[in-house]
Design a protein around this motif. Structure first.
Motif, short mmCIF file in Angstrom:
data_model
loop_
_atom_site.label_atom_id
_atom_site.label_comp_id
_atom_site.label_asym_id
_atom_site.label_seq_id
_atom_site.Cartn_x
_atom_site.Cartn_y
_atom_site.Cartn_z
N LEU A 92 37.16 35.60 34.74
CA LEU A 92 38.15 36.63 35.08
C LEU A 92 38.91 36.39 36.22
N GLU A 93 38.11 35.66 37.34
CA GLU A 93 38.79 35.22 38.58
C GLU A 93 39.09 34.02 38.88
N ASP A 94 39.62 33.23 37.70
CA ASP A 94 40.00 32.01 37.92
C ASP A 94 41.35 31.63 38.85
N ASP A 128 43.16 29.75 29.09
CA ASP A 128 41.90 28.65 28.86
C ASP A 128 40.71 29.29 28.89
N THR A 129 40.59 30.33 29.07
CA THR A 129 39.26 30.99 29.50
C THR A 129 38.09 30.75 28.26
N GLU A 130 37.00 30.37 28.50
CA GLU A 130 35.96 29.92 27.54
C GLU A 130 35.36 31.27 26.82
N TYR A 131 35.04 32.19 27.84
CA TYR A 131 34.42 33.47 27.42
C TYR A 131 35.22 34.66 27.80
N ASP A 132 35.00 35.76 27.00
CA ASP A 132 35.63 36.98 27.29
C ASP A 132 35.00 37.76 28.56
N PRO A 133 35.68 37.85 29.66
CA PRO A 133 35.21 38.32 30.98
C PRO A 133 35.05 39.74 31.01
N HIS A 134 35.46 40.78 30.12
CA HIS A 134 35.63 42.16 30.19
C HIS A 134 34.19 42.90 29.96
N ILE A 135 33.11 42.26 30.57
CA ILE A 135 31.81 42.64 30.38
C ILE A 135 31.34 44.20 30.93
N TRP A 136 32.16 44.58 31.98
CA TRP A 136 31.86 46.14 32.38
C TRP A 136 32.18 47.20 31.38
N ASP A 203 43.18 42.82 24.89
CA ASP A 203 42.19 42.21 24.33
C ASP A 203 40.95 42.34 24.93
N GLY A 204 41.02 43.25 25.92
CA GLY A 204 39.64 43.64 26.75
C GLY A 204 38.77 44.57 26.17
N PHE A 205 38.75 45.11 24.94
CA PHE A 205 37.96 46.08 24.28
C PHE A 205 37.09 45.59 23.32
N ARG A 206 36.74 44.20 23.25
CA ARG A 206 35.78 43.76 22.49
C ARG A 206 34.40 44.24 22.64
N TYR A 207 34.01 44.14 23.96
CA TYR A 207 32.55 44.66 24.44
C TYR A 207 32.57 46.22 24.45
N PHE A 208 33.59 47.00 24.67
CA PHE A 208 33.61 48.30 24.20
C PHE A 208 33.19 48.61 22.84
N ALA A 209 34.03 47.94 22.05
CA ALA A 209 33.76 48.11 20.56
C ALA A 209 32.35 48.04 20.15
N GLN A 210 32.05 46.66 20.75
CA GLN A 210 30.61 46.46 20.44
C GLN A 210 29.56 47.17 20.79
N ALA A 211 29.87 47.77 22.01
CA ALA A 211 28.88 48.78 22.36
C ALA A 211 28.51 50.18 21.46
N TYR A 271 47.29 56.41 21.69
CA TYR A 271 46.73 56.83 22.77
C TYR A 271 46.21 55.75 23.82
N ALA A 272 46.08 56.16 25.00
CA ALA A 272 45.76 55.01 26.07
C ALA A 272 44.42 55.10 26.53
N LEU A 273 43.77 54.00 26.85
CA LEU A 273 42.59 53.80 27.07
C LEU A 273 42.51 53.03 28.28
N ASP A 274 41.57 53.11 29.18
CA ASP A 274 41.52 52.90 30.64
C ASP A 274 40.53 51.54 30.63
N MET A 275 41.02 50.39 31.34
CA MET A 275 40.25 49.10 31.45
C MET A 275 39.47 49.27 32.73
N ILE A 276 39.47 50.45 33.53
CA ILE A 276 38.97 50.50 34.85
C ILE A 276 39.22 49.35 35.64
N MET A 277 40.41 48.94 35.98
CA MET A 277 40.78 47.76 36.80
C MET A 277 41.30 48.53 38.10
#
Length: 303
Positions: A92-94, A128-136, A203-211, A271-277
């Motif tokens: 996330l902080e590249d 080029d990020t290898e992993y999805d960083p939106h873990i929070w 594209d940051g809602f994959r962890y959210f959907a999984q949870a 509708y709008a969702l919040d990535m809490i950034m």
């Protein structure tokens, strides 16, 4: 409450001896720099009530994506002043890798040791990020982030004996309890919607959907100058019609132009969702409030 000023003095002296840049004013405070707003919330939760610790936030902007963030002069000075830096990790902080390489401050990586989702192609964006960083966005991953922060700070201040008297561990346990109580409520709230299809314009809602057991059918990282293609719009229209989806979701700080066009064509809502950034406050409560609002929005839109 036990004071930790003596071990902090020792830590700062050791860091100085190792060549770490000195703060403009010498003091007995441990200056902790959190890279992003979620990391800041979790770090302030872990350090709540601990004397001699100051936590500051590097990036607190109304943005949906940090992929193109550029450090400012003020950011560089904040990195130079930090005694320890807490980062989200997972790529996330590249944008600050070079600055971290030039800093002698220890770095705590909140993604260390957790099972990351592999990155998917950022449609409309090239990274080029290898992993999805939106873990929070998954509360179970937040538990690991809290643990990493507590252990990292505890080892820095208390050394190998930190677990027996580390005040950071007390903060972690309190935050973990708040999070677990909320997570149980959220699971009950979302249980009727498990398996529902979800389409997002971030594209940051994959962890959210999984949870929460949602089926993320399509996610497009859409920003100014990188709108969805005609083929992507056609695909989303087809998905909305095929799955009879009542609503699609944008990110509160992102573009909604394409989503609104699809809504006009299909009759679905937007509708709008919040990535809490970004946001205000410290500790766990702002995170819990933002997540609760996201779930309320999902229930309203899909329920």
């Amino acid at each position: 409450m036990k004071r930790i000023l003596a071990p902090l003095c020792t830590l700062l002296l050791l860091l100085s001896a190792c060549g770490a840049p000195a703060a403009p004013e010498q003091d007995d405070t441990l200056h902790v720099l959190a890279t992003t707003y979620p990391v800041y919330l979790f770090t302030t939760a872990v350090t709540e009530g601990v004397e001699g610790v100051e936590v500051s936030l590097l990036v607190n902007q109304q943005t949906s994506c940090l992929h193109d963030y550029t450090l400012t002069v003020g950011d560089m000075k904040a990195i130079e002043r930090a005694d320890v830096i807490v980062r989200n990790g997972a790529g996330l902080e590249d944008f600050m890798d070079d600055a971290l390489a030039a800093s002698d401050a220890p770095v705590i990586d909140c993604s260390a040791g957790v099972e990351l989702l592999p990155a998917q192609g950022h449609e409309g964006h090239d990274h080029d990020t290898e992993y999805d960083p939106h873990i929070w966005m998954d509360p179970s991953y937040v538990q690991g982030m809290l643990s990493a922060i507590s252990m990292g700070l505890g080892e820095l201040v208390y050394g190998d004996d930190w677990a027996s008297h580390g005040e950071f561990h007390t903060g972690q346990l309190a935050a973990k309890d708040m999070l677990e109580q909320a997570r149980q409520r959220w699971q009950e709230q979302m249980e009727p919607l498990q398996g529902n299809g979800l389409i997002t314009f971030h594209d940051g809602f994959r962890y959210f959907a999984q949870a929460f057991g949602l089926d993320l059918l399509k996610a497009i990282e859409e920003e100014e100058g990188s709108e969805a293609s005609a083929a992507e719009i056609k695909e989303i229209v087809s998905l909305v019609e095929e799955y009879d989806i009542p609503a699609i979701f944008t990110e509160v700080n992102g573009s909604d132009a394409t989503a609104q066009a699809i809504a006009r064509e299909t009759g679905c809502e937007v509708y709008a969702l919040d990535m809490i950034m970004s946001g205000d406050g410290t500790g766990m409560q702002p995170y819990l409030d933002a997540m609760q609002k996201n779930l309320d929005t999902i229930v309203e839109a899909l329920g």
